[in-house]
Every structure is written in structure tokens, then in C-alpha cells.
Design a protein around this motif. Structure first.
Motif, PDB file in Angstrom:
ATOM      1  N   VAL A  93       9.843   7.750   2.507  1.00  0.00           N
ATOM      2  CA  VAL A  93       9.689   7.062   1.548  1.00  0.00           C
ATOM      3  C   VAL A  93      10.984   5.750   2.144  1.00  0.00           C
ATOM      4  O   VAL A  93      12.354   5.750   1.491  1.00  0.00           O
ATOM      5  N   GLU A  94      10.399   4.565   3.140  1.00  0.00           N
ATOM      6  CA  GLU A  94      11.174   3.424   3.089  1.00  0.00           C
ATOM      7  C   GLU A  94      10.484   2.034   2.619  1.00  0.00           C
ATOM      8  O   GLU A  94       9.279   1.407   2.456  1.00  0.00           O
ATOM      9  N   PHE A  95      11.548   0.994   2.205  1.00  0.00           N
ATOM     10  CA  PHE A  95      11.213  -0.074   1.960  1.00  0.00           C
ATOM     11  C   PHE A  95      11.576  -0.672   2.297  1.00  0.00           C
ATOM     12  O   PHE A  95      12.501  -1.026   3.083  1.00  0.00           O
ATOM     13  N   LEU A  96      10.285  -1.821   2.443  1.00  0.00           N
ATOM     14  CA  LEU A  96      10.124  -2.884   3.990  1.00  0.00           C
ATOM     15  C   LEU A  96      10.201  -4.316   2.723  1.00  0.00           C
ATOM     16  O   LEU A  96       9.054  -5.191   2.541  1.00  0.00           O
ATOM     17  N   LYS A  97      11.180  -5.687   2.403  1.00  0.00           N
ATOM     18  CA  LYS A  97      10.930  -6.556   1.740  1.00  0.00           C
ATOM     19  C   LYS A  97      10.489  -7.195   2.362  1.00  0.00           C
ATOM     20  O   LYS A  97      10.360  -7.942   3.382  1.00  0.00           O
ATOM     21  N   ALA A  98       9.164  -8.372   1.516  1.00  0.00           N
ATOM     22  CA  ALA A  98       8.596  -8.978   2.377  1.00  0.00           C
ATOM     23  C   ALA A  98       7.794  -9.662   1.014  1.00  0.00           C
ATOM     24  O   ALA A  98       7.223  -8.710   0.743  1.00  0.00           O
ATOM     25  N   ASP A  99       6.963 -10.771   1.734  1.00  0.00           N
ATOM     26  CA  ASP A  99       6.183 -12.003   0.433  1.00  0.00           C
ATOM     27  C   ASP A  99       5.020 -11.701   1.519  1.00  0.00           C
ATOM     28  O   ASP A  99       4.626 -12.553   2.116  1.00  0.00           O
TER      29      ASP A  99
ATOM     30  N   GLU B 199       5.858 -13.654   7.148  1.00  0.00           N
ATOM     31  CA  GLU B 199       6.059 -12.362   6.454  1.00  0.00           C
ATOM     32  C   GLU B 199       5.702 -11.044   7.339  1.00  0.00           C
ATOM     33  O   GLU B 199       5.334  -9.871   7.477  1.00  0.00           O
ATOM     34  N   VAL B 200       4.132 -11.110   7.139  1.00  0.00           N
ATOM     35  CA  VAL B 200       3.315  -9.901   6.984  1.00  0.00           C
ATOM     36  C   VAL B 200       3.542  -9.490   8.768  1.00  0.00           C
ATOM     37  O   VAL B 200       3.498  -9.029   9.418  1.00  0.00           O
ATOM     38  N   ASP B 201       3.511 -10.902   9.492  1.00  0.00           N
ATOM     39  CA  ASP B 201       3.838 -10.011  10.695  1.00  0.00           C
ATOM     40  C   ASP B 201       5.047  -9.850  11.422  1.00  0.00           C
ATOM     41  O   ASP B 201       5.150  -8.847  12.091  1.00  0.00           O
ATOM     42  N   ARG B 202       6.440 -10.385  10.134  1.00  0.00           N
ATOM     43  CA  ARG B 202       7.816 -10.017  10.495  1.00  0.00           C
ATOM     44  C   ARG B 202       7.758  -8.217  10.646  1.00  0.00           C
ATOM     45  O   ARG B 202       8.035  -7.267  11.528  1.00  0.00           O
ATOM     46  N   VAL B 203       7.154  -7.920   9.088  1.00  0.00           N
ATOM     47  CA  VAL B 203       7.157  -6.993   8.627  1.00  0.00           C
ATOM     48  C   VAL B 203       6.254  -5.465   9.874  1.00  0.00           C
ATOM     49  O   VAL B 203       6.727  -4.841  10.186  1.00  0.00           O
ATOM     50  N   CYS B 204       4.943  -6.136  10.181  1.00  0.00           N
ATOM     51  CA  CYS B 204       4.248  -5.778  11.255  1.00  0.00           C
ATOM     52  C   CYS B 204       5.430  -4.884  12.896  1.00  0.00           C
ATOM     53  O   CYS B 204       5.075  -4.253  12.983  1.00  0.00           O
TER      54      CYS B 204
ATOM     55  N   THR C 287       5.804  -1.434  13.995  1.00  0.00           N
ATOM     56  CA  THR C 287       5.602  -1.581  14.944  1.00  0.00           C
ATOM     57  C   THR C 287       6.725  -0.438  15.967  1.00  0.00           C
ATOM     58  O   THR C 287       6.835   0.055  16.320  1.00  0.00           O
ATOM     59  N   LYS C 288       8.283  -1.274  16.058  1.00  0.00           N
ATOM     60  CA  LYS C 288       9.204  -0.552  16.887  1.00  0.00           C
ATOM     61  C   LYS C 288       9.680   0.801  15.789  1.00  0.00           C
ATOM     62  O   LYS C 288      10.438   1.493  17.017  1.00  0.00           O
ATOM     63  N   LYS C 289       9.422   0.910  14.937  1.00  0.00           N
ATOM     64  CA  LYS C 289       9.798   2.082  14.184  1.00  0.00           C
ATOM     65  C   LYS C 289       8.747   3.076  14.822  1.00  0.00           C
ATOM     66  O   LYS C 289       8.605   4.788  14.871  1.00  0.00           O
TER      67      LYS C 289
END
Length: 105
Positions: A46-52, A58-63, A67-69
Motif C-alpha cells: 500500500v503506497e500513498f501518493l499526495k495529491a489534491d 493533480e489528477v493527471d500528475r498522479v495518474c 502509469t509509470k509503476k
């Protein structure tokens, strides 16, 4: 917290070697949930990704980060809080049309 937290915990508890990404603003709450998930399933990740997620950039960034992982995703659970066209700081959200479609879907 709430539905998202309990859904993540149930998934981690009942899946074989689950990988879960918790996306949100509150790192301390995420750490608590991650620690509780570790107790439920030692084979889970389980991993946390900080985003608003009220900001589509921010949604695009975290997606892109996920996607890289990952080569594919089997399940997405979207449980953010209520929608407000003025945002948390009272400023009108610039990306309203796309935001409305995302929230209404």
C-alpha cells in the motif's frame, strides 16, 4: 477515511498480494491506514501518493505516476468528498466542464 478507507482495508484483507495506491492530501491519515493494512495482509503493498484530486492537473500528475509503476490496473475506487464549484478556497474552478463530467460519471 470513510468509505475509501474501509474499501481499501477490505480489499487488502481479502486479496492475494494486493497493490493499492491511496491518493489524497492527508499524509498522516494515509500512514495510519497503510500501517493497519500491513497488519491485515503482510503480502500487500500500500503506497500513498499526495495529491489534491479537486485539481485536474493533480489528477493527471498522479495518474502518470501510477502509469509509470503499473502495466495495468484491475480496479479503481473513487471516493473523494463532495463537489463544490468554488473549491476549498472560494475561487471558481477553472476546469469546471471536465470536472463536472468526472464527478458525475
Amino acid at each position: 477515511s470513510g468509505i475509501g478507507e474501509y474499501t481499501a482495508k477490505a480489499f487488502v484483507k481479502n486479496a492475494l498480494s494486493p497493490r493499492v495506491y491511496i491518493v489524497g492530501r492527508n499524509e498522516s491519515a494515509a500512514e495510519r491506514i497503510i500501517n493497519e493494512c500491513k497488519e491485515l495482509n503482510k503480502d500487500g503493498k500500500v503506497e500513498f501518493l499526495k495529491a489534491d484530486v479537486s485539481e485536474l492537473g493533480e489528477v493527471d500528475r498522479v495518474c502518470a505516476e501510477i502509469t509509470k509503476k503499473e502495466s495495468h490496473i484491475n480496479l479503481i475506487v473513487q471516493t473523494q468528498g463532495n463537489m463544490n464549484l468554488r473549491g476549498r478556497d472560494g475561487k471558481l474552478i477553472r476546469e469546471t466542464p471536465r470536472f463536472l463530467v468526472t464527478d458525475s460519471y
